[in-house]
Design a protein around this motif. Structure first.
Motif, mmCIF file in Angstrom:
data_model
loop_
_atom_site.group_PDB
_atom_site.id
_atom_site.type_symbol
_atom_site.label_atom_id
_atom_site.label_comp_id
_atom_site.label_asym_id
_atom_site.label_seq_id
_atom_site.Cartn_x
_atom_site.Cartn_y
_atom_site.Cartn_z
ATOM 1 N N SER A 132 0.844 -1.206 0.000
ATOM 2 C CA SER A 132 0.000 0.000 0.000
ATOM 3 C C SER A 132 0.872 1.246 0.000
ATOM 4 N N ARG A 133 1.950 1.237 0.776
ATOM 5 C CA ARG A 133 2.883 2.374 0.776
ATOM 6 C C ARG A 133 3.570 2.481 -0.585
ATOM 7 N N GLY A 134 3.880 1.322 -1.184
ATOM 8 C CA GLY A 134 4.533 1.311 -2.498
ATOM 9 C C GLY A 134 3.636 1.909 -3.577
ATOM 10 N N TYR A 135 2.338 1.649 -3.466
ATOM 11 C CA TYR A 135 1.398 2.199 -4.453
ATOM 12 C C TYR A 135 1.446 3.737 -4.407
ATOM 13 N N ILE A 136 1.450 4.282 -3.184
ATOM 14 C CA ILE A 136 1.459 5.746 -3.037
ATOM 15 C C ILE A 136 2.804 6.325 -3.479
ATOM 16 N N GLU A 137 3.875 5.632 -3.144
ATOM 17 C CA GLU A 137 5.196 6.110 -3.567
ATOM 18 C C GLU A 137 5.236 6.225 -5.096
ATOM 19 N N ALA A 138 4.670 5.213 -5.758
ATOM 20 C CA ALA A 138 4.698 5.204 -7.222
ATOM 21 C C ALA A 138 3.733 6.225 -7.837
ATOM 22 N N MET A 139 2.643 6.513 -7.128
ATOM 23 C CA MET A 139 1.570 7.336 -7.721
ATOM 24 C C MET A 139 1.515 8.758 -7.170
ATOM 25 N N HIS A 140 2.342 9.107 -6.144
ATOM 26 C CA HIS A 140 2.046 10.334 -5.392
ATOM 27 C C HIS A 140 2.048 11.599 -6.233
ATOM 28 N N LYS A 141 2.826 11.623 -7.309
ATOM 29 C CA LYS A 141 2.871 12.831 -8.151
ATOM 30 C C LYS A 141 1.530 13.101 -8.821
ATOM 31 N N PHE A 142 0.768 12.051 -9.001
ATOM 32 C CA PHE A 142 -0.469 12.190 -9.785
ATOM 33 C C PHE A 142 -1.711 12.324 -8.921
ATOM 34 N N ILE A 143 -1.585 12.092 -7.608
ATOM 35 C CA ILE A 143 -2.774 12.163 -6.755
ATOM 36 C C ILE A 143 -2.646 13.307 -5.747
ATOM 37 N N GLY A 144 -3.757 13.666 -5.115
ATOM 38 C CA GLY A 144 -3.752 14.765 -4.146
ATOM 39 C C GLY A 144 -5.154 15.314 -3.987
ATOM 40 N N ALA A 145 -5.348 16.079 -2.897
ATOM 41 C CA ALA A 145 -6.697 16.548 -2.548
ATOM 42 C C ALA A 145 -7.354 17.378 -3.655
ATOM 43 N N GLU A 146 -6.554 18.039 -4.488
ATOM 44 C CA GLU A 146 -7.127 18.835 -5.582
ATOM 45 C C GLU A 146 -6.928 18.158 -6.935
ATOM 46 N N LYS A 147 -6.295 16.972 -6.940
ATOM 47 C CA LYS A 147 -5.985 16.314 -8.224
ATOM 48 C C LYS A 147 -6.792 15.052 -8.420
ATOM 49 N N ASP A 148 -6.549 14.089 -7.551
ATOM 50 C CA ASP A 148 -7.159 12.762 -7.696
ATOM 51 C C ASP A 148 -7.186 12.129 -6.304
ATOM 52 N N ILE A 149 -8.370 11.682 -5.893
ATOM 53 C CA ILE A 149 -8.583 11.277 -4.500
ATOM 54 C C ILE A 149 -9.041 9.816 -4.441
ATOM 55 N N PRO A 150 -8.162 8.894 -4.079
ATOM 56 C CA PRO A 150 -8.566 7.479 -3.980
ATOM 57 C C PRO A 150 -9.454 7.176 -2.766
ATOM 58 N N ALA A 151 -9.912 5.942 -2.673
ATOM 59 C CA ALA A 151 -10.809 5.468 -1.605
ATOM 60 C C ALA A 151 -10.731 3.938 -1.587
ATOM 61 N N PRO A 152 -11.411 3.278 -0.647
ATOM 62 C CA PRO A 152 -11.384 1.805 -0.661
ATOM 63 C C PRO A 152 -12.249 1.207 -1.772
ATOM 64 N N ASP A 153 -11.912 0.026 -2.173
ATOM 65 C CA ASP A 153 -12.761 -0.775 -3.069
ATOM 66 C C ASP A 153 -12.541 -2.233 -2.647
ATOM 67 N N VAL A 154 -12.748 -3.161 -3.562
ATOM 68 C CA VAL A 154 -12.662 -4.580 -3.188
ATOM 69 C C VAL A 154 -11.292 -4.896 -2.553
ATOM 70 N N TYR A 155 -11.338 -5.510 -1.380
ATOM 71 C CA TYR A 155 -10.162 -5.945 -0.621
ATOM 72 C C TYR A 155 -9.203 -4.812 -0.221
#
Ligand code: NAD
Length: 413
Positions: A123-146
């Motif tokens: 889960s930390r690795g996912y954010i490390e890889a994606m952090h440039k593209f996500i953020g409160a004003e850019k793209d906001i993830p949430a839970p889904d299956v599992y």
């Protein structure tokens, strides 16, 4: 069902686009994702070896606000699936009237085989890889299956570590102690119940019998809330099995068994059935709350429920929805039925932005208000265009999005 899930998503859109005689350039604008990100996530496993997982994020459309959508951990995740889910999020956010575009994420993995430490490092690795593209004003993830509030907590913490400060609004579905919202855990199920109540008022089923496929965040909680309100749940299922009891299941005992043994198998005093059998039971309300593609042209003739509440994403194909409509049955489409989840995620984001939190009653009252309006909008479009609720939801959402395209200057007014 189209052969692939992206084809299925397009066919749902195209039914509405054809009725609206949508211009080709508008179709092109609305059916191409803005950004597709694919990453390799190296994770140190407990045996000391590195394993590399494939992760995706599709940011489909951001014309109405920052993109928003969950992250799925599942062995069958594909880019096509994530793309379809991000497309559905785009339209769901219009139907729910939340100021977001659509996105979705996924990682090909089997979290059931992970230790907590491995799950955290992925889960930390996912954010490390994606952090440039996500953020409160850019793209906001949430839970889904599992994925769940704990996974969201590791993700918000990793974002904090990289950015050097807390940004709680970068992700929703967090634990209450870490910027989460009251009512978020029940939101998808509760929102579904609010629209179900509206549908029951229109259709008038008395003392309905209910079957639910899937026993996770969506399925288990909808079972609990419905049984607390006096509804009779006769069948539920998870990935391994289904259980059936004609005079109604004791839902709290089933939940306790599932929590203790991690499975529905072995629950006493019930008949074990398959997931396929569950869908075809003689019930009044059927709630698919697991995965996509479970009611299609192949089995639609055997579906007997008067109302199908699509709590999962994509459980009923466009063709099956049309067929159910022709048979006088009502399928409440995913982009309406499960939009309570993203609605309370929106409330969570609002509360994070203002740093002030609402009581549960306030959240639920606001949720109900939005769900009833969303149902009315889709129901009115269904009456006006004489189409199933699925096509009606797309008609309503596309008409709204066309106005956005006009105001932004993509097309002439
Ligand atoms: P979850 O991981 O909490 O639960 C998934 C459930 O589905 C589990 O009980 C699992 O055993 C069951 N399952 C898995 N494979 C199955 C199969 N082949 N047959 C039958 N059951 C199977 O996930 P969730 O959050 O409850 O999500 C379920 C659905 O609801 C998904 O389609 C998801 O996209 C949708 N949804 C969830 C939310 C949310 O807030 N959690 C919001 C909107 C939509």
């Amino acid at each position: 069902m189209e052969e692939n899930i992206w084809g299925e998503a397009l066919s749902q859109f195209n039914r509405a686009a054809n009725i609206l005689k949508l211009d080709d350039q508008v179709v092109e604008l609305l059916t191409n994702p803005k950004r597709i990100i694919q990453v390799s996530i190296p994770v140190r496993m407990d045996n000391g070896k590195i394993k590399v997982f494939q992760g995706f994020r599709v940011q489909f459309n951001d014309l109405r606000g920052p993109t928003k959508g969950g992250i799925r951990y599942h062995p069958n995740v594909t880019l096509d699936e994530v793309k379809a889910l991000s497309f559905w999020m785009t339209w769901k956010n219009v139907v729910a009237d939340v100021p977001f575009g659509g996105a979705k994420g996924g990682v090909i993995c089997n979290p059931k085989e992970f230790s907590q430490g491995e799950l955290e490092r992925l889960s930390r690795g996912y954010i490390e890889a994606m952090h440039k593209f996500i953020g409160a004003e850019k793209d906001i993830p949430a839970p889904d299956v599992y994925t769940n509030p704990q996974v969201m907590a590791w993700m918000v913490d990793e974002y904090h570590r990289i950015e050097g400060h807390n940004v709680f609004g970068m992700i929703t579905g967090k634990p209450l102690e870490l910027g989460g919202s009251q009512g978020r855990a029940e939101a998808t199920a509760q929102g579904g119940i609010y629209v179900l109540e509206e549908a029951i008022k229109k259709i008038g089923v008395k003392k309905p019998l209910i079957a639910i496929q899937g026993f996770g965040n969506a399925g288990k909680i909808v079972a609990r809330l419905l049984s607390k309100s006096g509804f009779k749940i006769v069948a539920v299922s998870d990935s391994k099995t289904g259980i059936y009891k004609q005079d109604g299941l004791d839902v709290e005992r089933v939940i306790a068994h599932k929590e203790k043994t991690k499975s529905l198998q072995g629950f006493k005093g019930v008949k074990e059935i398959t997931n396929e059998e569950l869908l075809e039971l003689y019930v009044d309300i059927l709630i698919p709350a697991a995965l996509e593609g479970v009611i299609t042209a192949k089995n639609v003739e055997n579906i007997r429920a008067k109302i199908i509440l699509e709590l999962a994403n994509g459980p009923v194909s466009a063709e099956a929805r049309e067929r159910l409509y022709a048979k006088g049955q009502v399928s409440i489409p995913d982009i309406l039925a499960n939009s309570g989840g993203v609605t309370v995620s929106y409330f969570e984001w609002v509360q994070n932005n203002m740093g002030y939190f609402w009581k549960e009653e306030e959240v639920l009252e606001k949720l109900k208000e939005k769900m009833v309006v969303a149902f009315d909008n889709v129901y009115s479009a269904s009456k006006e265009f004489k189409v199933d609720l699925g096509t009606a939801a797309y008609i309503y959402a596309i008409k709204t999005m066309v106005k956005v395209l006009e105001y932004r200057g993509y097309i002439k007014r």
